[in-house]
Design a protein around this motif. Structure first.
Motif: not given
Length: 125
Positions: A3-9, A36-39
């Motif tokens: 999700g983080a990669a998709q949002e930044a992309a 969100y602090g998960i990784v």
């Protein structure tokens, strides 16, 4: 990390990252904010590459021959570029039994986002 990669992309695709003062710093900040602090952001490596066509694109390994993550790399992109964004980390297993079953104490997690940049006004135009 997906999700983080998709949002930044998505922000690369629309030109938001490129029109900021420092595209790589902006990309990394967006990536880290969506974890969100998960990784841990410090454990991530990323690779942003551009290609003239989808057919000419390819995937670069995110880890070296010893299993260590590559250095993060960000290539500036232009409107219409084919872009591959890859993000990776090593995820440590929480229980020794899982590690025993896999024969290792961690697993490599990799996500890939492929797209063509939308039209936007490049900086300095």
């Amino acid at each position: 990390i997906e999700g983080a990669a998709q949002e930044a992309a998505r922000q690369v695709r629309t030109g938001v990252v490129q029109t900021s003062g420092d595209p790589e710093t902006t990309f990394k900040a967006l990536l880290c904010a969506n974890l969100y602090g998960i990784v841990s952001c410090a454990s991530l490596t990323y690779l942003v590459e551009t290609f003239p066509t989808f057919q000419a694109s390819g995937l670069t390994s995110m880890f070296d021959a010893n299993g260590n993550p590559i250095n993060p790399t960000y290539a500036d992109t232009e409107p219409g570029d084919v872009v591959i964004v890859r993000v990776a980390t090593s995820w440590a297993f929480l229980t020794p039994l899982i590690g025993y079953a896999y024969g290792t104490d961690s697993m490599k997690l990799i996500t890939t986002v492929v797209f063509r940049n939308e039209p936007f006004t490049p900086p300095g135009s």
